[in-house]
Design a protein around this motif. Structure first.
Motif, PDB file in Angstrom:
ATOM      1  N   GLN A  20       0.824  -1.213   0.000  1.00  0.00           N
ATOM      2  CA  GLN A  20       0.000   0.000   0.000  1.00  0.00           C
ATOM      3  C   GLN A  20       0.859   1.264   0.000  1.00  0.00           C
ATOM      4  O   GLN A  20       0.331   2.367   0.106  1.00  0.00           O
ATOM      5  N   LYS A  66      -0.553   9.506  -0.080  1.00  0.00           N
ATOM      6  CA  LYS A  66      -1.902  10.042   0.072  1.00  0.00           C
ATOM      7  C   LYS A  66      -2.377  10.157   1.515  1.00  0.00           C
ATOM      8  O   LYS A  66      -3.192  11.010   1.838  1.00  0.00           O
ATOM      9  N   TYR A  67      -1.871   9.294   2.405  1.00  0.00           N
ATOM     10  CA  TYR A  67      -2.404   9.202   3.756  1.00  0.00           C
ATOM     11  C   TYR A  67      -1.331   9.241   4.837  1.00  0.00           C
ATOM     12  O   TYR A  67      -0.189   8.856   4.604  1.00  0.00           O
ATOM     13  N   GLN A  72      -6.286  12.125   5.324  1.00  0.00           N
ATOM     14  CA  GLN A  72      -5.898  12.531   3.972  1.00  0.00           C
ATOM     15  C   GLN A  72      -4.716  13.478   4.136  1.00  0.00           C
ATOM     16  O   GLN A  72      -4.783  14.428   4.915  1.00  0.00           O
ATOM     17  N   VAL A  94     -10.432  10.387   7.213  1.00  0.00           N
ATOM     18  CA  VAL A  94     -11.256   9.697   6.228  1.00  0.00           C
ATOM     19  C   VAL A  94     -11.594   8.267   6.645  1.00  0.00           C
ATOM     20  O   VAL A  94     -12.451   7.627   6.043  1.00  0.00           O
ATOM     21  N   TYR A 121      -9.384  -0.201   2.700  1.00  0.00           N
ATOM     22  CA  TYR A 121      -9.723   1.193   2.433  1.00  0.00           C
ATOM     23  C   TYR A 121      -8.588   1.899   1.698  1.00  0.00           C
ATOM     24  O   TYR A 121      -8.808   2.600   0.710  1.00  0.00           O
ATOM     25  N   ILE A 122      -7.376   1.706   2.168  1.00  0.00           N
ATOM     26  CA  ILE A 122      -6.218   2.344   1.527  1.00  0.00           C
ATOM     27  C   ILE A 122      -6.058   1.860   0.095  1.00  0.00           C
ATOM     28  O   ILE A 122      -5.780   2.646  -0.810  1.00  0.00           O
ATOM     29  N   SER A 123      -6.253   0.594  -0.126  1.00  0.00           N
ATOM     30  CA  SER A 123      -6.060   0.033  -1.471  1.00  0.00           C
ATOM     31  C   SER A 123      -7.114   0.516  -2.469  1.00  0.00           C
ATOM     32  O   SER A 123      -6.864   0.552  -3.669  1.00  0.00           O
ATOM     33  N   GLN A 124      -8.294   0.891  -1.986  1.00  0.00           N
ATOM     34  CA  GLN A 124      -9.381   1.285  -2.868  1.00  0.00           C
ATOM     35  C   GLN A 124      -9.443   2.782  -3.140  1.00  0.00           C
ATOM     36  O   GLN A 124     -10.219   3.231  -3.966  1.00  0.00           O
ATOM     37  N   ASN A 125      -8.672   3.546  -2.419  1.00  0.00           N
ATOM     38  CA  ASN A 125      -8.780   5.003  -2.564  1.00  0.00           C
ATOM     39  C   ASN A 125      -7.482   5.621  -2.974  1.00  0.00           C
ATOM     40  O   ASN A 125      -6.521   5.722  -2.482  1.00  0.00           O
TER      41      ASN A 125
END
Length: 101
Positions: A20, A48-49, A67, A74, A97-101
């Motif tokens: 990730q 991103k995070y 974020q 988020v 969640y991390i993988s999808q956004n």
């Protein structure tokens, strides 16, 4: 204790975490004389995070994901357990969640 179990989970899932793009940037250990009061906070980030994973031996667990550009929270999970926790089930939601956004 719960922290030791979590460290084992982290070690066995290091590849999933790296996939990730997450890298460990800080570890804060709250060490007390009472084993049950110990806690540890792992701070990870990717492009991103920023996330903080707080694990306490008394059973409290917090997973926070911000974020990076807006600092908006988020994703947040909180739980309290007095039994052996299945970290795989709990942290699957976080990694998904991390993988999808």
């Amino acid at each position: 204790m719960i922290i030791d179990d979590f460290k084992l989970w982290l070690k066995s899932n290091e590849e999933r975490i790296l996939q990730q793009g997450l890298r460990l940037v800080d570890v804060y250990k709250n060490i007390t004389e009472k084993e049950i009061e110990k806690s540890v906070v792992y701070t990870y980030e990717n492009f991103k995070y920023i996330s903080q994973l707080t694990i306490r031996n008394d059973g409290y667990i917090n997973i926070e994901l911000l974020q990076k550009d807006s600092e908006e929270m988020v994703f947040y999970m909180y739980c309290k357990t007095d039994k052996k926790i299945m970290f795989e089930s709990l942290f699957d939601n976080y990694l998904y969640y991390i993988s999808q956004n």
